[in-house]
Write a protein that holds these residues in place. Structure first.
Motif: not given
Length: 299
Positions: A208-221
């Motif tokens: 759902r978060l990525l379906a909003f549009g121009d977004a990407h996810s980043v795995e952090l600590r």
């Protein structure tokens, strides 16, 4: 191509865009305003990489997630700015103690604990990038932002994020010395060890978060960040469900016990002042308007 017009009643006059005459002018302007322009805390300028690498990093900073940031500038169109960023990032990974000493000196000893070496960033600022540049950063497998700048008139500057890649997490769960941090599990490990119901819930939230549009996810600590020009949601994985921190003013939301909480004055891992607790599919459905509002708030 971004075009800007000055309007006066029913008349529109286009303001011609231009680049800077000197690269250094652009660098100084951004360094003085880095927190606003790039959402990065400025640390130092023209950092020498010693006799072996024989270069100077234009700017070093620390972003909102605690990720080290290398910033390189080019006045015009030059694909080498990406290669320079990669070259200096390799140096930075081998000099983590030096970077953390810089953080301590500029931001205070407590800030060193915020430094997250999971996924350092490169930000390249130039007048223009080719389609080959934009494709290349997706293939490189590093966390790279390509930002195009343009001046309009004497007092308008645009910064356009034209490409942003999440990169691959490296040295996850390690401290600045490269040694494993005792008892620290990565986000991926916590997710893999969570109940199946939580894993399923996270997959649905991610979609759902990525379906909003121009977004990407980043795995952090400590969490997974969902980004546009900055974070609009950060997700922590717990055995009992998910905690999502949003960039919304808690005063603008009707808080519900057990579902939403004001954490603006509570220390927490994650960016954003509104905490949303998601423990079921029904919670996720209720949270969607808040998730969307936070996405819209981060251009």
């Amino acid at each position: 191509m971004l075009r800007i017009f000055r309007t006066n009643g029913e008349t529109a006059t286009e303001i011609a865009g231009s680049t800077v005459t000197l690269e250094r002018h652009l660098q100084v302007l951004i360094e003085r305003n880095m927190a606003i322009m790039l959402r990065v805390r400025f640390l130092d300028s023209e950092v020498s990489t010693g006799t072996v690498h024989a270069g100077r990093i234009d700017s070093l900073g620390l972003d909102e997630d605690g990720s080290p940031v290398v910033v390189e500038y080019k006045r015009g169109r030059d694909g080498n700015v990406i290669n320079q960023g990669l070259f200096y990032m390799a140096w930075l990974r081998d000099h983590q103690a030096d970077f953390e000493a810089l953080v301590s000196g500029k931001l205070g000893p407590d800030a060193v604990g915020e430094v997250d070496w999971t996924n350092p960033r490169i930000i390249c600022v130039a007048a223009e990038y080719s389609r080959y540049d934009r494709h290349a950063v997706a293939e490189i497998g590093r966390r790279i932002d390509l930002v195009e700048y343009q001046y309009f008139g004497e007092d308008l500057l645009s910064l356009d994020l034209v490409a942003s890649t999440a990169g691959a997490s490296s040295r996850a769960g390690q401290g600045g010395t490269g040694a494993p941090t005792a008892g620290l599990r990565t986000v991926a490990q916590r997710l893999a060890g969570a109940p199946v119901e939580v894993q399923t819930l996270y997959k649905e939230l991610d979609g759902r978060l990525l379906a909003f549009g121009d977004a990407h996810s980043v795995e952090l600590r400590h969490y997974i960040a969902y980004r546009r020009s900055g974070n609009f949601a950060t997700v922590k994985v717990l055995n009992g469900g998910l905690r999502v921190f949003l960039r919304l003013d808690p005063r603008s939301v009707t808080l519900e016990a057990g579902f939403t909480r004001d954490v603006s004055r509570i220390g927490h891992h994650g960016t954003g002042d509104l905490e949303v607790r998601i423990s079921s599919a029904a919670d996720l459905d209720r949270a969607v308007p808040l998730l969307r509002a936070s996405f819209d708030a981060v251009a």
